[in-house]
Motif scaffolding. Structure first.
Motif, PDB file in Angstrom:
ATOM      1  N   ARG C  51       0.825  -1.206   0.000  1.00 52.52           N
ATOM      2  CA  ARG C  51       0.000   0.000   0.000  1.00 52.52           C
ATOM      3  C   ARG C  51       0.867   1.268   0.000  1.00 52.52           C
ATOM      4  O   ARG C  51       0.441   2.303  -0.501  1.00 52.52           O
ATOM      5  CB  ARG C  51      -0.942  -0.013   1.203  1.00 52.52           C
ATOM      6  CG  ARG C  51      -2.011  -1.124   1.092  1.00 52.52           C
ATOM      7  CD  ARG C  51      -2.713  -1.352   2.416  1.00 52.52           C
ATOM      8  NE  ARG C  51      -3.378  -0.158   2.874  1.00 52.52           N
ATOM      9  CZ  ARG C  51      -4.569   0.220   2.455  1.00 52.52           C
ATOM     10  NH1 ARG C  51      -5.220  -0.508   1.586  1.00 52.52           N
ATOM     11  NH2 ARG C  51      -5.116   1.329   2.912  1.00 52.52           N
ATOM     12  N   CYS C  54       1.784   1.739  -3.627  1.00 47.57           N
ATOM     13  CA  CYS C  54       0.659   2.314  -4.387  1.00 47.57           C
ATOM     14  C   CYS C  54       0.424   3.762  -4.058  1.00 47.57           C
ATOM     15  O   CYS C  54      -0.188   4.468  -4.860  1.00 47.57           O
ATOM     16  CB  CYS C  54      -0.677   1.702  -4.022  1.00 47.57           C
ATOM     17  SG  CYS C  54      -0.867   0.037  -4.048  1.00 47.57           S
ATOM     18  N   LEU C  56      -1.451   4.434  -1.230  1.00 47.49           N
ATOM     19  CA  LEU C  56      -2.650   4.437  -0.386  1.00 47.49           C
ATOM     20  C   LEU C  56      -2.268   4.645   1.070  1.00 47.49           C
ATOM     21  O   LEU C  56      -3.096   4.980   1.901  1.00 47.49           O
ATOM     22  CB  LEU C  56      -3.417   3.117  -0.531  1.00 47.49           C
ATOM     23  CG  LEU C  56      -4.057   2.895  -1.900  1.00 47.49           C
ATOM     24  CD1 LEU C  56      -4.647   1.504  -2.003  1.00 47.49           C
ATOM     25  CD2 LEU C  56      -5.115   3.945  -2.178  1.00 47.49           C
ATOM     26  N   ALA C  76      -1.836   8.475  -5.204  1.00 46.14           N
ATOM     27  CA  ALA C  76      -1.938   7.124  -5.756  1.00 46.14           C
ATOM     28  C   ALA C  76      -2.234   7.128  -7.248  1.00 46.14           C
ATOM     29  O   ALA C  76      -1.598   6.407  -8.018  1.00 46.14           O
ATOM     30  CB  ALA C  76      -3.028   6.355  -5.013  1.00 46.14           C
ATOM     31  N   ALA C  77      -3.193   7.955  -7.647  1.00 42.49           N
ATOM     32  CA  ALA C  77      -3.652   7.907  -9.028  1.00 42.49           C
ATOM     33  C   ALA C  77      -2.557   8.317 -10.005  1.00 42.49           C
ATOM     34  O   ALA C  77      -2.573   7.921 -11.163  1.00 42.49           O
ATOM     35  CB  ALA C  77      -4.867   8.814  -9.201  1.00 42.49           C
ATOM     36  N   LEU C  81       0.287   3.145 -11.436  1.00 46.32           N
ATOM     37  CA  LEU C  81       0.248   1.755 -11.004  1.00 46.32           C
ATOM     38  C   LEU C  81      -1.193   1.258 -11.059  1.00 46.32           C
ATOM     39  O   LEU C  81      -2.130   2.043 -11.127  1.00 46.32           O
ATOM     40  CB  LEU C  81       0.729   1.620  -9.557  1.00 46.32           C
ATOM     41  CG  LEU C  81       2.020   2.345  -9.196  1.00 46.32           C
ATOM     42  CD1 LEU C  81       2.323   2.144  -7.726  1.00 46.32           C
ATOM     43  CD2 LEU C  81       3.153   1.826 -10.041  1.00 46.32           C
ATOM     44  N   ALA C  82      -1.345  -0.062 -11.020  1.00 41.65           N
ATOM     45  CA  ALA C  82      -2.691  -0.620 -10.899  1.00 41.65           C
ATOM     46  C   ALA C  82      -2.656  -1.690  -9.829  1.00 41.65           C
ATOM     47  O   ALA C  82      -1.700  -2.457  -9.746  1.00 41.65           O
ATOM     48  CB  ALA C  82      -3.153  -1.208 -12.219  1.00 41.65           C
ATOM     49  N   LEU C  83      -3.693  -1.693  -8.986  1.00 46.71           N
ATOM     50  CA  LEU C  83      -3.717  -2.624  -7.863  1.00 46.71           C
ATOM     51  C   LEU C  83      -4.922  -3.548  -8.002  1.00 46.71           C
ATOM     52  O   LEU C  83      -6.031  -3.094  -8.260  1.00 46.71           O
ATOM     53  CB  LEU C  83      -3.813  -1.822  -6.551  1.00 46.71           C
ATOM     54  CG  LEU C  83      -4.057  -2.602  -5.260  1.00 46.71           C
ATOM     55  CD1 LEU C  83      -2.908  -3.552  -4.977  1.00 46.71           C
ATOM     56  CD2 LEU C  83      -4.236  -1.633  -4.097  1.00 46.71           C
ATOM     57  N   PHE C  85      -7.166  -5.876  -5.802  1.00 47.09           N
ATOM     58  CA  PHE C  85      -7.404  -6.047  -4.366  1.00 47.09           C
ATOM     59  C   PHE C  85      -7.722  -7.502  -4.023  1.00 47.09           C
ATOM     60  O   PHE C  85      -8.265  -8.246  -4.841  1.00 47.09           O
ATOM     61  CB  PHE C  85      -8.579  -5.180  -3.925  1.00 47.09           C
ATOM     62  CG  PHE C  85      -8.285  -3.714  -3.920  1.00 47.09           C
ATOM     63  CD1 PHE C  85      -7.955  -3.073  -2.735  1.00 47.09           C
ATOM     64  CD2 PHE C  85      -8.320  -2.971  -5.081  1.00 47.09           C
ATOM     65  CE1 PHE C  85      -7.686  -1.718  -2.724  1.00 47.09           C
ATOM     66  CE2 PHE C  85      -8.045  -1.623  -5.078  1.00 47.09           C
ATOM     67  CZ  PHE C  85      -7.728  -0.987  -3.889  1.00 47.09           C
ATOM     68  N   ARG C 154      -5.660   0.215 -17.898  1.00 41.23           N
ATOM     69  CA  ARG C 154      -4.975   1.481 -17.613  1.00 41.23           C
ATOM     70  C   ARG C 154      -3.529   1.462 -18.082  1.00 41.23           C
ATOM     71  O   ARG C 154      -2.835   2.461 -17.972  1.00 41.23           O
ATOM     72  CB  ARG C 154      -5.053   1.784 -16.126  1.00 41.23           C
ATOM     73  CG  ARG C 154      -6.497   1.925 -15.669  1.00 41.23           C
ATOM     74  CD  ARG C 154      -6.574   2.274 -14.230  1.00 41.23           C
ATOM     75  NE  ARG C 154      -5.624   3.302 -13.908  1.00 41.23           N
ATOM     76  CZ  ARG C 154      -5.071   3.447 -12.733  1.00 41.23           C
ATOM     77  NH1 ARG C 154      -5.394   2.604 -11.767  1.00 41.23           N
ATOM     78  NH2 ARG C 154      -4.221   4.409 -12.507  1.00 41.23           N
TER      79      ARG C 154
END
Lengths: 350, 333, 358
Positions: C51, C54, C56, C76-77, C81-83, C85, C154
């Motif tokens: 996190r 990222c 977050l 974060a945006a 990156l792409a997470l 969950f 993305r």
């Protein structure tokens, strides 16, 4: 005593109905009559003509006396059934009444007048709904304006309530910020301040802000409901934070997260609050009475109140107006009964 | 078809409206230090609270300390505790005629009588109704709805419904005449008018309390009853030792909520009896309303002082409720 | 397609919640295009670490660099990156298409481009038929693929996965493992994958980072961790069934195991009398005696899996893996042999003792 207790505790009559079941049903049926009976009675009465309303003893259903057109008489004549004397059993039309005697004719043979004592006859009635009571509301009274005022205040106040309360609930449930908990407690505390206590100063504030005699004077003080904030916050706490973080990773702004993710997912709680808010605003009485002085800005309850206070109450119109006021609430309740009762049971608020 | 078009249009409208604050909010998000954004969301709601709830409480105290009939605070002479003193000046508190503000003391004693009777009876009827509704009853949903329905009605409507039933030529008197009795002017004698205000307010509100008690009953796990049945406990014992103690927190909530509401009774009674005959059904809030708003001479200061005394009573009741709710919370574990 | 640099570097990264430090100065590098797995028991700080990468979670101390650029203060945006969950975090009120398109809409991408990207991802993940469904109408595996699809559209610099398979049943998990590896090969993008399951780590990773209690225990290739664990924790964590550990003492250049006998090892042993522990994997123990390191144990139980068998010895507890089936039964005594090269020796602090250079 033990039997009484069984009445109150048994949760299942195994197979056959025992006396406790009978007693329960009796209680419920009588209770239902007491709860709904007066409302039904009011609705039925609202369809009676002014002459039907002063009947005593009153009839259950709205009725009116039958009139027939008789040749040589310009206007239709009221019909009576003769109960005693020579003409017992006949149905005659009344021409005129003098003292205790009435001059009547047989509609089939209108030439011969017949004299009948007035206590030897009964009126011939038929069912008749006086819809004019409702139709006249719009013409004779400013009813359309009152209805519009009520609809306007209810709709606008509910929309603003939903928006402002959900914004506050969103921040209080999903953000950590300095002062969050004091703010929440402060809002909760206002749950305990009944509006009756701040009547006088609120009137001053409304007057200073130019809100008296103005629908916004009813709307603004009512929209920031602590109940709504509390209800929505508790619901939003159950939404997983992962969703918000996923949206953040998806480059959504916080405002977008609020209205694209959190609001749509809070629909059940928003629905409960919307129902509450509609009920509150539609039924509100004391504060509108204080802040709305001129009759043009009256809401339906205020109009009803001022109307019933007049010296010669025209009950037929008053009853019709009352029915119109309770119909929307009744329809909403009939459609959303389960939501409302569950919402109230879970929130413990009214 | 029309439905989908309408819902699409509603969706568009919603999106268009909700998109309006996007730019300013995005700007604020970028420029505010972390955590300040929350205030932006809470702000509007809080501002309205401040103007229409917090500020009035402060103003209330100022009004209570000033006299005269002018609404503007700047035009009001400071009189200190005079308003409270005149409200509380009494030779014998049980004899309102001996008080300076006799109407206030009539209202107090009427309210005390009303609250005691209304809350006790309403609690009893709600409890019985909830217990009966908790049985396996055919049509339970309908009966529950029927008992609840009056809760949703406007107090004005409630009052008019009963005014219509109780009027001299009304259906109740018709039944009396039918039974060979004399018709009664129900709302013109002090005793019966008082009785009917109690009845009508129970009629209008008991559905709400029934619902709370019913929820409490349904929260009692069924296996406890099954265990009691295995122990061959007699029904009275089950009721006294299991149902009642487990329901106690809900009963307490009902009791205190009912008290808080009953003390503030106004709307229904105002329309039903107008506080009469005489002042037989004038309760506290009506006194405040009459003093501050409906009398020829609007005594805002006196009304505010009476409000604060009422607030004191409600504060005590609320504290009791909070303690009760804490007990409820702990009993649920 | 010219890709942006998807390398990642952590330097002395520390995370504190209030006064509690949960990540203590973690450093490692991930090269562009690598598949790296963070593995460790629950509460080891691996999710917190993810996190922080990222954005977050804020970084208390130290530095996170993506593509060589410090990103500590980047939201974060904006990190590219792409997470994915653990809970998938699919938006329940949106269709599969809307779920995947949401992030692109937020970037203000033109509709045609969004359609093209979502269509491409749906094709790759075999989700074309489900685009108009809501997530609740999908199976667990399909939801998982939607979550991955939302990341793919993305075109991120780095994919991050937070225990993505833990909500799937065992069979599906094996299939998804292969799919993810395949996806990595096709996209060639850096992937960072967090799990507590060492099998996932061993089967998928180019490089494994073993974490415990907020510290990096060892970084290396999967087989390197299996063959040369640098301490007792890594030795026990990697490999299934778990490595056997036996307590002993150094006596005259050999190790005495109380109740069993003595074994010789290739490790450089400390002075006589030092308490020491050895570790040996169940699959490395031989049944039957050979030249030396021969011991005897009492059989406490046998698990026959058909293709192989596990024999449990009692006092001290040892598990042996035998290929094929066995006739051994509880109560029997059995001869066993520990090959000297398969024995790992740990000092009192749990650190692996180096081998003697031959």
């Amino acid at each position: 005593m033990d039997r009484l207790a069984r009445l109150l505790t048994a949760t299942r009559g195994r197979g056959r109905m025992d006396w406790t079941d009978w007693a329960s049903y009796l209680y419920l049926v009588l209770g239902t009559l007491l709860m709904l009976g007066p409302v039904v009675w009011l609705a039925l009465s609202s369809l009676k003509s002014p002459s039907g309303l002063i009947e005593f003893p009153p009839t259950l259903l709205p009725q009116e006396q039958v009139r027939v057109a008789v040749p040589t008489y310009p206007a239709p004549l009221p019909l009576y059934r003769i109960t005693e004397g020579d003409h017992a059993g006949q149905t005659l039309a009344e021409v005129r009444k003098i003292g205790l005697q009435a001059t009547m004719v047989d509609p089939a043979a209108p030439e011969t007048p017949i004299r009948v004592p007035i206590d030897a006859r009964t009126k011939v009635m038929r069912l008749h709904a006086a819809w004019d009571n409702y139709g006249d509301l719009l013409q004779k009274f400013d009813f359309g304006r009152y209805l519009w005022n009520s609809v306007f205040i209810t709709t606008v106040a509910t929309l603003i309530t939903l928006l402002l309360n959900s914004m506050a609930a969103f921040a209080l449930s999903k953000y950590r910020f300095a002062g969050r908990d004091p703010v929440f407690l402060l809002m909760l505390a206002t749950l305990m301040i009944p509006p009756t206590i701040i009547l006088v100063p609120n009137y001053l504030i409304a007057a200073v802000l130019g809100l008296t005699d103005n629908p916004w004077g009813v709307i603004w003080p009512a929209v920031a409901t602590p109940t709504g904030v509390f209800l929505l916050r508790q619901y939003m706490l159950t939404l997983p934070d992962d969703l918000l973080e996923a949206a953040r990773m998806d480059n959504a702004s916080e405002w977008r997260i609020y209205w694209r993710i959190v609001l749509p997912l809070s629909k059940p709680a928003l629905a409960v609050l919307a129902i509450f808010s509609v009920m509150w605003r539609w039924n509100e009485f004391l504060w509108p009475m204080v802040v709305l002085g001129r009759s043009e800005s009256f809401t339906l309850p205020l109009a009803l109140n001022s109307f019933q206070g007049e010296l010669t109450t025209q009950w037929n119109y008053l009853l019709a107006m009352t029915v119109v006021t309770l119909v929307p609430v009744t329809v909403i309740f009939a459609l959303l009964q389960r939501h409302i009762t569950q919402g109230i049971a879970s929130a413990g608020v009214k | 078809m029309i439905g989908t078009i309408a819902s699409q249009a509603a969706g568009r409208l919603y999106a268009a409206v909700m998109n309006l604050p996007e730019r300013p909010m995005r700007w604020a998000q970028g420029h505010l230090p972390d955590g300040r954004l929350g205030w932006l969301f809470v702000g509007p709601n809080l501002a309205i609270f401040a103007v229409f709830t917090f500020l009035p409480i402060i103003v209330d105290f100022y009004y209570a300390g000033t006299g005269g009939t002018n609404l503007l605070p700047t035009e009001r002479p400071w009189v200190g505790l005079e308003n409270f003193a005149s409200l509380l000046a009494c030779k014998d508190y049980f004899e309102p005629n001996s008080c300076v503000r006799d109407q206030f003391w009539y209202a107090i004693w009427n309210t005390v009588k009303f609250v005691a009777l209304q809350v006790a009876l309403m609690l009893a009827f709600s409890l019985v109704t909830a217990l009966v509704l908790n049985r396996k009853i055919i049509g339970r949903g309908f009966f529950r709805a029927a008992f609840f329905y009056p809760v949703l009605l406007s107090p004005v409507v409630v009052a008019l419904i009963w005014k219509w039933v109780l009027q001299r030529d009304g259906v109740l008197n018709a039944a009396f005449v039918g039974a060979g009795l004399q018709p009664v002017e129900w709302l013109l004698s002090a005793r019966s008018a008082f009785g009917w205000t109690v009845f009508v307010s129970i009629w209008a509100h008991m559905g709400f309390y029934t619902l709370i008690l019913l929820a409490g009953l349904q929260a009692i796990p069924a296996d406890i009853y099954e265990a009691a049945a295995m122990d061959a406990a007699p029904p009275l014992r089950v009721f006294r030792r299991i149902t009642l103690p487990l329901l106690m927190p809900s009963v307490l909530v009902v009791l205190v909520l009912g008290l808080i509401r009953a003390v503030q009774i106004f709307d229904e009674v105002y329309v039903l009896t107008g506080g009469g005959p005489g002042s037989a059904t004038t309760y506290l809030v009506e006194f405040i309303y009459n003093t501050g708003f409906s009398a020829q001479v609007r005594q805002y200061g006196l009304a505010a002082a009476a409000s604060l005394l009422l607030a004191g009573v409600l504060l005590v009741l609320t504290l009791i409720q909070l303690r009760g709710m804490r007990a409820k919370g702990s009993s649920r574990g | 397609m010219s890709r942006i640099d998807g390398s990642l570097a952590l330097q002395d990264v520390v995370k504190r919640f209030g006064n509690t430090e949960v990540v203590h100065g973690v450093s490692f590098d991930v090269a562009d295009g690598e598949f790296v797995v963070f593995v460790g028991p629950s509460g080891c700080g691996k999710s917190t670490l993810l996190r922080m990468i990222c954005g977050l979670e804020s970084v208390t101390e130290g530095e996170v660099r993506i593509g060589g650029e410090r990103v500590n203060d980047l939201p974060a945006a904006r990190r590219g990156l792409a997470l994915v969950f653990q809970s998938y975090a699919l938006y329940p009120h949106m269709s599969v298409y809307q779920n995947m398109a949401f992030g692109l809409e937020n970037l203000g991408m033109p509709k045609t481009e969004i359609q093209a990207r979502v269509g491409e991802a749906a094709r790759m993940l075999r989700l074309e038929e489900y685009l108009q469904r809501k997530p609740t109408a999908l199976s667990g595996g399909q939801r998982q693929r939607v979550a991955i699809g939302r990341a793919i559209v993305r075109e991120p610099r780095i994919f991050l996965f937070d225990e993505p398979l833990s909500n799937l049943d065992a069979e599906l998990r094996v299939g998804m493992r292969a799919e993810l590896v395949d996806l990595h090969r096709r996209l060639g993008t850096t992937m960072i994958y967090v799990t507590h399951d060492q099998v996932e780590a061993m089967t998928m990773a180019d490089k494994i980072v073993v974490l415990r209690a907020g510290r990096v225990e060892q970084v290396g290739l999967p087989l390197e961790l299996y063959n040369n664990p640098c301490n007792r924790f890594v030795a026990g964590f990697i490999g299934s069934p778990r490595m056997n550990f036996l307590e002993g003492r150094v006596v005259d250049g050999v190790i005495e195991l109380p109740g069993l006998g003595v074994v010789r090892t290739r490790a450089r042993l400390p002075a006589g009398g030092t308490p020491i522990s050895i570790g040996i994997r169940p699959e490395h123990i031989h049944a039957g005696h050979q030249a030396d390191n021969n011991l005897t144990g009492a059989v406490a139980g046998v698990e026959q899996l058909g293709g192989l068998s596990y024999v449990r010895l009692a006092g001290p507890d040892i598990t042996i893996q035998i290929p094929g089936q066995t006739r051994l039964a509880a109560g029997a005594a059995t001869p066993i042999h520990f090959p000297a090269g398969a024995i790992h020796v740990f000092d009192a602090d749990g650190l692996t003792l180096p081998r003697q250079t031959p």
